[in-house]
Design a protein around this motif. Structure first.
Motif, PDB file in Angstrom:
ATOM      1  N   CYS A 260      39.304   7.755  84.807  1.00  0.00           N
ATOM      2  CA  CYS A 260      40.283   7.121  85.687  1.00  0.00           C
ATOM      3  C   CYS A 260      39.841   7.296  87.143  1.00  0.00           C
ATOM      4  O   CYS A 260      38.961   8.113  87.451  1.00  0.00           O
ATOM      5  N   LYS A 261      40.473   6.557  88.012  1.00  0.00           N
ATOM      6  CA  LYS A 261      40.080   6.603  89.422  1.00  0.00           C
ATOM      7  C   LYS A 261      40.337   7.963  90.066  1.00  0.00           C
ATOM      8  O   LYS A 261      39.727   8.307  91.065  1.00  0.00           O
ATOM      9  N   ASP A 262      41.226   8.766  89.458  1.00  0.00           N
ATOM     10  CA  ASP A 262      41.509  10.080  90.024  1.00  0.00           C
ATOM     11  C   ASP A 262      40.678  11.187  89.375  1.00  0.00           C
ATOM     12  O   ASP A 262      40.898  12.371  89.636  1.00  0.00           O
ATOM     13  N   GLY A 263      39.706  10.806  88.518  1.00  0.00           N
ATOM     14  CA  GLY A 263      38.822  11.796  87.913  1.00  0.00           C
ATOM     15  C   GLY A 263      39.266  12.289  86.552  1.00  0.00           C
ATOM     16  O   GLY A 263      38.492  12.960  85.855  1.00  0.00           O
ATOM     17  N   TRP A 264      40.496  11.981  86.160  1.00  0.00           N
ATOM     18  CA  TRP A 264      40.944  12.365  84.827  1.00  0.00           C
ATOM     19  C   TRP A 264      40.378  11.379  83.798  1.00  0.00           C
ATOM     20  O   TRP A 264      39.890  10.305  84.153  1.00  0.00           O
ATOM     21  N   THR A 265      40.449  11.763  82.522  1.00  0.00           N
ATOM     22  CA  THR A 265      39.843  10.980  81.451  1.00  0.00           C
ATOM     23  C   THR A 265      40.903  10.515  80.468  1.00  0.00           C
ATOM     24  O   THR A 265      41.902  11.207  80.221  1.00  0.00           O
ATOM     25  N   ILE A 266      40.684   9.335  79.904  1.00  0.00           N
ATOM     26  CA  ILE A 266      41.536   8.812  78.826  1.00  0.00           C
ATOM     27  C   ILE A 266      40.650   8.511  77.627  1.00  0.00           C
ATOM     28  O   ILE A 266      39.553   7.970  77.768  1.00  0.00           O
ATOM     29  N   GLY A 267      41.119   8.902  76.455  1.00  0.00           N
ATOM     30  CA  GLY A 267      40.396   8.618  75.217  1.00  0.00           C
ATOM     31  C   GLY A 267      41.070   7.497  74.452  1.00  0.00           C
ATOM     32  O   GLY A 267      42.303   7.367  74.469  1.00  0.00           O
ATOM     33  N   ILE A 268      40.279   6.661  73.814  1.00  0.00           N
ATOM     34  CA  ILE A 268      40.806   5.540  73.025  1.00  0.00           C
ATOM     35  C   ILE A 268      40.398   5.730  71.566  1.00  0.00           C
ATOM     36  O   ILE A 268      39.218   5.894  71.251  1.00  0.00           O
ATOM     37  N   SER A 269      41.377   5.715  70.701  1.00  0.00           N
ATOM     38  CA  SER A 269      41.144   5.840  69.266  1.00  0.00           C
ATOM     39  C   SER A 269      41.547   4.531  68.592  1.00  0.00           C
ATOM     40  O   SER A 269      42.683   4.089  68.731  1.00  0.00           O
ATOM     41  N   CYS A 270      40.608   3.896  67.910  1.00  0.00           N
ATOM     42  CA  CYS A 270      40.860   2.586  67.304  1.00  0.00           C
ATOM     43  C   CYS A 270      40.857   2.692  65.782  1.00  0.00           C
ATOM     44  O   CYS A 270      39.832   3.033  65.182  1.00  0.00           O
ATOM     45  N   LYS A 271      41.982   2.396  65.175  1.00  0.00           N
ATOM     46  CA  LYS A 271      42.090   2.437  63.713  1.00  0.00           C
ATOM     47  C   LYS A 271      43.118   1.423  63.232  1.00  0.00           C
ATOM     48  O   LYS A 271      44.014   1.018  63.976  1.00  0.00           O
ATOM     49  N   ARG A 272      42.954   1.014  61.974  1.00  0.00           N
ATOM     50  CA  ARG A 272      43.958   0.128  61.395  1.00  0.00           C
ATOM     51  C   ARG A 272      45.304   0.832  61.290  1.00  0.00           C
ATOM     52  O   ARG A 272      46.345   0.250  61.521  1.00  0.00           O
ATOM     53  N   THR A 273      45.270   2.092  60.875  1.00  0.00           N
ATOM     54  CA  THR A 273      46.505   2.838  60.661  1.00  0.00           C
ATOM     55  C   THR A 273      46.326   4.271  61.106  1.00  0.00           C
ATOM     56  O   THR A 273      45.202   4.795  61.111  1.00  0.00           O
ATOM     57  N   LEU A 274      47.392   4.923  61.458  1.00  0.00           N
ATOM     58  CA  LEU A 274      47.328   6.321  61.856  1.00  0.00           C
ATOM     59  C   LEU A 274      47.212   7.233  60.650  1.00  0.00           C
ATOM     60  O   LEU A 274      46.814   8.382  60.769  1.00  0.00           O
ATOM     61  N   ARG A 295      44.012  12.864  80.508  1.00  0.00           N
ATOM     62  CA  ARG A 295      45.364  12.451  80.844  1.00  0.00           C
ATOM     63  C   ARG A 295      46.142  12.058  79.594  1.00  0.00           C
ATOM     64  O   ARG A 295      47.264  12.509  79.368  1.00  0.00           O
ATOM     65  N   GLU A 296      45.531  11.200  78.768  1.00  0.00           N
ATOM     66  CA  GLU A 296      46.217  10.696  77.573  1.00  0.00           C
ATOM     67  C   GLU A 296      45.196  10.319  76.510  1.00  0.00           C
ATOM     68  O   GLU A 296      44.010  10.128  76.797  1.00  0.00           O
ATOM     69  N   ILE A 297      45.680  10.187  75.291  1.00  0.00           N
ATOM     70  CA  ILE A 297      44.926   9.562  74.207  1.00  0.00           C
ATOM     71  C   ILE A 297      45.658   8.279  73.842  1.00  0.00           C
ATOM     72  O   ILE A 297      46.854   8.305  73.542  1.00  0.00           O
ATOM     73  N   ILE A 354      43.727  -0.525  81.269  1.00  0.00           N
ATOM     74  CA  ILE A 354      42.409   0.069  81.527  1.00  0.00           C
ATOM     75  C   ILE A 354      41.961  -0.272  82.946  1.00  0.00           C
ATOM     76  O   ILE A 354      41.475   0.575  83.692  1.00  0.00           O
ATOM     77  N   ARG A 355      42.136  -1.538  83.313  1.00  0.00           N
ATOM     78  CA  ARG A 355      41.729  -1.978  84.649  1.00  0.00           C
ATOM     79  C   ARG A 355      42.489  -1.201  85.730  1.00  0.00           C
ATOM     80  O   ARG A 355      41.912  -0.768  86.732  1.00  0.00           O
ATOM     81  N   ARG A 356      43.777  -0.999  85.508  1.00  0.00           N
ATOM     82  CA  ARG A 356      44.587  -0.279  86.496  1.00  0.00           C
ATOM     83  C   ARG A 356      44.110   1.172  86.627  1.00  0.00           C
ATOM     84  O   ARG A 356      44.004   1.701  87.742  1.00  0.00           O
ATOM     85  N   GLU A 357      43.806   1.807  85.500  1.00  0.00           N
ATOM     86  CA  GLU A 357      43.383   3.208  85.544  1.00  0.00           C
ATOM     87  C   GLU A 357      42.005   3.370  86.168  1.00  0.00           C
ATOM     88  O   GLU A 357      41.731   4.366  86.840  1.00  0.00           O
ATOM     89  N   GLN A 358      41.139   2.383  85.950  1.00  0.00           N
ATOM     90  CA  GLN A 358      39.771   2.505  86.471  1.00  0.00           C
ATOM     91  C   GLN A 358      39.647   2.064  87.924  1.00  0.00           C
ATOM     92  O   GLN A 358      38.907   2.652  88.710  1.00  0.00           O
ATOM     93  N   LYS A 359      40.396   1.016  88.290  1.00  0.00           N
ATOM     94  CA  LYS A 359      40.182   0.405  89.605  1.00  0.00           C
ATOM     95  C   LYS A 359      41.362   0.523  90.543  1.00  0.00           C
ATOM     96  O   LYS A 359      41.229   0.320  91.733  1.00  0.00           O
TER      97      LYS A 359
END
Length: 360
Positions: A260-274, A295-297, A354-359
């Protein structure tokens, strides 16, 4: 019907061609026998050719042919590995179990058919089965985003999933039909006497083992499909991904990270189901995330029916956000609930977030 079934069972049990399945299964069984049907196919084909020469020698009695062929099978299989290797023990067991099933010359012929007309063609066909759904999806996904824009990302995800599955299944189906046809042709050239039922035993044995192997490959593809779509989306929009935080060892399986623009990180987990990740994701608490400036997952999920209120609430409190299709009942219910609305977001918002968090 019961009488017919009983008769069919007796025919199968008493036919040497029942082993057309079992010989193929033995040769391909990696856990018990080392899977030499895949890794040592060339040597097995050579063995089959040598056995055919022995069977063609009229000077030999049937008993002599059986003895020689069983000895050749034992020597060839045990020669595939050095005596101290694990594969040696497994191949020795394979040789013993195969030879235990060989009582007549017909049994030897069944072994040859299993190697030449079942295992080897199946190996070649499996090499043509896609390992990833992505090759069927990229062009269509790009067309959707080009035409409809980033709000249609939910359509991209669901289309990617469906197209990938259908595209790969079409390939599999074509291969099954093609190899089945070739096997029937090969069987028609055999001089060994067989009944129609025995031919059916061979054909269904081939399809059964082929389908088992295809099922394994489908399982592997299923785990990769949505990981591919996240990479596609990052590439399409020019987002920068980032390696996972140093020394972050939690059980959460994250497919994509970004800063993120403030140096924190976000992880993205992609799956059909939890469902398949429920235990892993529930092990990460807010303190663990904060320790590594996470920051978040974000969970991108396409089938959300198993996403219960308890799961949403517990994981949401651990700074885990769920992107769902806004057309589903699960999203509509959670987004209007005072206790869960902060934990769910529409898939159409994914790119802009994503755009908001990065830019900013």
């Amino acid at each position: 019907m019961s009488h017919d079934t009983d008769n069919l069972t007796k025919i199968i049990t008493n036919s040497c061609w029942r082993n057309s399945y079992w010989f193929a299964r033995m040769l391909l069984n990696g856990d018990k026998y080392g899977g030499v049907g895949k890794s040592k196919e060339k040597q097995l084909l050579g063995l089959s050719s040598q056995i055919e020469i022995v069977l063609s020698r009229d000077i030999l009695t049937e008993s002599e042919k059986i003895t020689i062929c069983k000895d050749m099978i034992s020597k060839t299989l045990t020669s595939l590995f050095t005596p101290n290797a694990k594969g040696y023990v497994l191949s020795d067991l394979l040789a013993t179990d195969i030879n235990d099933e060989i009582i007549s010359v017909d049994d030897v012929v069944v072994f040859i058919v299993a190697v030449k007309y079942m295992v080897a063609p199946m190996n070649a066909a499996m090499a043509l089965v896609p390992s990833s759904d992505a090759e069927f999806c990229r062009t269509t996904a790009k067309n959707i985003l080009d035409s409809l824009g980033e709000l249609s990302v939910g359509k991209v995800v669901s289309t990617w999933d469906d197209l990938g599955v259908k595209g790969c299944l079409d390939v599999e189906r074509n291969l099954v039909v093609s190899e089945f046809t070739k096997l029937r042709t090969n069987l028609s050239t055999l001089t060994t006497q067989r009944t129609e039922i025995e031919d059916n035993m061979i054909l269904t044995a081939f399809v059964q083992e082929f389908e088992r192997r295809l099922g394994q490959k489908r399982k592997n593809r299923a785990g990769n499909s949505l990981e591919d779509v996240s990479t596609f989306l990052f590439d399409y929009y020019g987002f920068k991904s980032h390696p996972k935080p140093d020394h972050f060892q939690t059980d959460i399986e994250v497919d994509k990270w970004f800063k993120c623009k403030d140096g924190w990180t976000i992880g993205i987990s992609c799956k059909r189901t939890l469902r398949e990740r429920w235990k892993q994701v529930s092990s990460a608490d807010s303190n663990a995330l904060s320790r590594y400036k996470i920051r978040e997952i974000w969970h991108l999920i396409t089938y959300d029916k198993d996403l219960s209120d308890d799961k949403l609430t517990m994981l949401g409190q651990q700074r885990q956000i769920f992107y769902l299709s806004e057309t589903t009942d699960r999203y509509k219910s959670a987004s209007q609930h005072i206790g869960m609305c902060d934990y769910v977001r529409p898939l159409s918002q994914f790119i802009s977030d994503i755009r908001r968090e990065q830019k900013g």
